[in-house]
Design a protein around this motif. Structure first.
Motif, PDB file in Angstrom:
ATOM      1  N   GLU A   6      -1.023  -2.424   5.200  1.00 18.22           N
ATOM      2  CA  GLU A   6      -0.180  -3.144   4.242  1.00 18.22           C
ATOM      3  C   GLU A   6       0.612  -4.234   4.944  1.00 18.22           C
ATOM      4  O   GLU A   6       0.950  -4.111   6.127  1.00 18.22           O
ATOM      5  N   TRP A  36      -1.239   1.632  -5.585  1.00 16.41           N
ATOM      6  CA  TRP A  36       0.003   1.359  -4.867  1.00 16.41           C
ATOM      7  C   TRP A  36       1.007   2.436  -5.263  1.00 16.41           C
ATOM      8  O   TRP A  36       1.225   2.666  -6.450  1.00 16.41           O
ATOM      9  N   CYS A  95      -0.380   1.647   0.068  1.00 11.90           N
ATOM     10  CA  CYS A  95      -1.640   1.591  -0.667  1.00 11.90           C
ATOM     11  C   CYS A  95      -2.459   2.838  -0.341  1.00 11.90           C
ATOM     12  O   CYS A  95      -2.307   3.462   0.711  1.00 11.90           O
TER      13      CYS A  95
END
Length: 111
Positions: A6, A36, A95
């Protein structure tokens, strides 16, 4: 080796915007639903947004109309565009797909 990386977090004022990215390697990205999540201190990790392999999207009620999840299968990347940010959006954002997680990126919304 599976990697979820990320980026894009930071400090932003209320009402501002950020765009998070998650670069994925080691899996066939296009077949996976991508998520997410976020976690604030003292709170459980919560699902913020999901995009299916076919491009359908779902959002937590708290972010509907402000956040947009998207994916670029050519770049093996999933994005989270966050607009009209509020202090309560402050969290570490992760994520995820199935059992795979990134290391997280901190988002702080403060004046």
């Amino acid at each position: 080796q599976v990697q979820f990386v990320e980026s894009g977090g930071g400090l932003v004022q209320p009402g501002g915007s950020l765009r998070l990215s998650c670069a994925v390697s080691g899996i066939i990205f296009s077949v996976y639903h991508m998520n997410w999540y976020r976690q604030s201190p003292g709170k459980q990790r919560e699902l913020v947004a999901r995009i299916t392999s076919g491009g359908n999207t779902n959002y937590a009620d708290s972010v509907k109309g402000r956040f947009t999840i998207s994916r670029d299968n050519a770049k093996n990347t999933v994005y989270l565009q966050m607009n009209s940010l509020k202090p309560e959006d402050t969290a570490v954002y992760y994520c995820n797909a199935v059992q795979f997680w990134g290391q997280g990126t901190q988002v702080t919304v403060s004046s």
